[in-house]
Design an enzyme around this catalytic site. Sequence first.
Site, PDB file in Angstrom:
ATOM      1  N   GLN A  71       6.007   0.012 -11.866  1.00  0.00           N
ATOM      2  CA  GLN A  71       5.132   0.599 -12.705  1.00  0.00           C
ATOM      3  C   GLN A  71       5.897   1.320 -13.975  1.00  0.00           C
ATOM      4  O   GLN A  71       5.092   1.678 -14.910  1.00  0.00           O
ATOM      5  CB  GLN A  71       4.258   1.333 -11.850  1.00  0.00           C
ATOM      6  CG  GLN A  71       3.196   0.733 -11.063  1.00  0.00           C
ATOM      7  CD  GLN A  71       2.112   1.727 -10.659  1.00  0.00           C
ATOM      8  OE1 GLN A  71       2.583   2.329  -9.460  1.00  0.00           O
ATOM      9  NE2 GLN A  71       0.828   1.725 -11.089  1.00  0.00           N
ATOM     10  N   GLY A 116       0.303   7.855  -5.956  1.00  0.00           N
ATOM     11  CA  GLY A 116       1.269   7.024  -5.704  1.00  0.00           C
ATOM     12  C   GLY A 116       1.998   6.234  -6.948  1.00  0.00           C
ATOM     13  O   GLY A 116       1.308   6.255  -7.837  1.00  0.00           O
ATOM     14  N   CYS A 136      -6.051   2.616 -10.735  1.00  0.00           N
ATOM     15  CA  CYS A 136      -4.439   2.451 -10.585  1.00  0.00           C
ATOM     16  C   CYS A 136      -4.010   2.987 -12.075  1.00  0.00           C
ATOM     17  O   CYS A 136      -4.563   2.851 -13.107  1.00  0.00           O
ATOM     18  CB  CYS A 136      -4.372   0.810 -10.704  1.00  0.00           C
ATOM     19  SG  CYS A 136      -2.709   0.504 -10.898  1.00  0.00           S
ATOM     20  N   LEU A 137      -2.799   3.854 -12.057  1.00  0.00           N
ATOM     21  CA  LEU A 137      -2.421   4.250 -13.146  1.00  0.00           C
ATOM     22  C   LEU A 137      -1.993   3.034 -14.178  1.00  0.00           C
ATOM     23  O   LEU A 137      -1.717   3.243 -15.257  1.00  0.00           O
ATOM     24  CB  LEU A 137      -0.908   4.960 -12.844  1.00  0.00           C
ATOM     25  CG  LEU A 137      -1.260   6.116 -11.782  1.00  0.00           C
ATOM     26  CD1 LEU A 137       0.056   6.872 -11.549  1.00  0.00           C
ATOM     27  CD2 LEU A 137      -2.139   7.201 -12.764  1.00  0.00           C
ATOM     28  N   HIS A 171      -1.778  -0.160  -1.218  1.00  0.00           N
ATOM     29  CA  HIS A 171      -1.913  -0.320  -2.946  1.00  0.00           C
ATOM     30  C   HIS A 171      -0.320  -0.470  -3.452  1.00  0.00           C
ATOM     31  O   HIS A 171      -0.050  -1.381  -4.211  1.00  0.00           O
ATOM     32  CB  HIS A 171      -2.694   0.815  -3.472  1.00  0.00           C
ATOM     33  CG  HIS A 171      -2.875   1.004  -4.847  1.00  0.00           C
ATOM     34  ND1 HIS A 171      -3.929   0.832  -5.664  1.00  0.00           N
ATOM     35  CD2 HIS A 171      -1.939   1.129  -5.965  1.00  0.00           C
ATOM     36  CE1 HIS A 171      -3.793   0.650  -7.012  1.00  0.00           C
ATOM     37  NE2 HIS A 171      -2.606   1.073  -7.154  1.00  0.00           N
ATOM     38  N   GLU A 172       0.467   0.410  -3.121  1.00  0.00           N
ATOM     39  CA  GLU A 172       1.731   0.402  -3.730  1.00  0.00           C
ATOM     40  C   GLU A 172       2.441  -0.791  -3.231  1.00  0.00           C
ATOM     41  O   GLU A 172       3.271  -1.365  -4.226  1.00  0.00           O
ATOM     42  CB  GLU A 172       2.583   1.687  -3.657  1.00  0.00           C
ATOM     43  CG  GLU A 172       1.929   3.064  -3.828  1.00  0.00           C
ATOM     44  CD  GLU A 172       1.306   2.941  -5.190  1.00  0.00           C
ATOM     45  OE1 GLU A 172       1.920   2.454  -6.071  1.00  0.00           O
ATOM     46  OE2 GLU A 172       0.541   3.924  -5.515  1.00  0.00           O
ATOM     47  N   HIS A 175       1.485  -3.571  -5.481  1.00  0.00           N
ATOM     48  CA  HIS A 175       2.516  -3.707  -6.727  1.00  0.00           C
ATOM     49  C   HIS A 175       3.507  -4.314  -6.529  1.00  0.00           C
ATOM     50  O   HIS A 175       4.184  -5.005  -7.518  1.00  0.00           O
ATOM     51  CB  HIS A 175       2.686  -2.244  -7.182  1.00  0.00           C
ATOM     52  CG  HIS A 175       1.437  -1.543  -8.053  1.00  0.00           C
ATOM     53  ND1 HIS A 175       0.869  -2.006  -9.192  1.00  0.00           N
ATOM     54  CD2 HIS A 175       0.697  -0.440  -7.824  1.00  0.00           C
ATOM     55  CE1 HIS A 175       0.126  -1.481  -9.622  1.00  0.00           C
ATOM     56  NE2 HIS A 175      -0.267  -0.307  -8.932  1.00  0.00           N
TER      57      HIS A 175
HETATM   58 CO    CO Z   1      -1.651   0.947  -9.059  1.00  0.00          CO
END
Ligand code: CO
Length: 182
Positions: free
Chosen positions: A50, A45, A92-93, A134-135, A138
Amino acid sequence: MAVMGIVHYGDPILRKKCASVKDFSNLDSLIDDLYDTMYEAEGIGLAANQVGLDLNLFVIDISHTDEKEKPRIFINCEIIVSEGQSVFPEGCLSIPEITLDVTRPEFITCKYQGLDKEWQEEEFSDLLGRAIQHEMDHLNGILIIDRVSSLEKMKVNKELKEIKINAEKKVSKRSIEKRVVL
Ligand code: CO
C-alpha cells in the site's frame, strides 16, 4: 518519522503477490515509517504494497479498541487454519470513502515471523482476525471489492472509477519523473 504516500486502487502494485521478506537487516526504520503512515491516515492496518513496496509484511494497531492489544508486525504471514464465517463492514486506505460488507472466516490460525525472524503460530478472531485477513489479502493482490458480489460492487462503481483514474495518473506521473531523474 516519515509518512509515506499510500497508493490507491488502480496502482498495479496492489494487484501483485508480494515477495517474501528474506533480508531482515533494515526493517526497523521501514516498520516505523509504516506505523507513521498508518496513524497519519487513521487506519488500523497497513500492508507494505500500500506504500508501493513489494514485501510480504504488514502492521496492525487496534489498541484504541482493545487496550490489551499492542501494535503488531507480521512478516511472511500465512493463514494455516480458517473456520466459521462472519460479515463485517470494511474500509480500505487504498480505496478511500468506500465501505463494503465483507464475509470472511471468523477464526484463523496464522504462522508468521517477527522482526527477530522467529516463527510464531497464533489464533486470531474478532477485529484483529479480520484486520489480518484484510492485510493478507493486500499482499496477495486482493482487495475488498473482490470479496463482494458484483451487485455490491456495482453500487460503488462510479467512486471506484474515479479513484482508479486518479491512481493511474499518479502512476504515469511517477514513471515520467523517474525518466527525468535518470
Ligand atoms: Co486495505
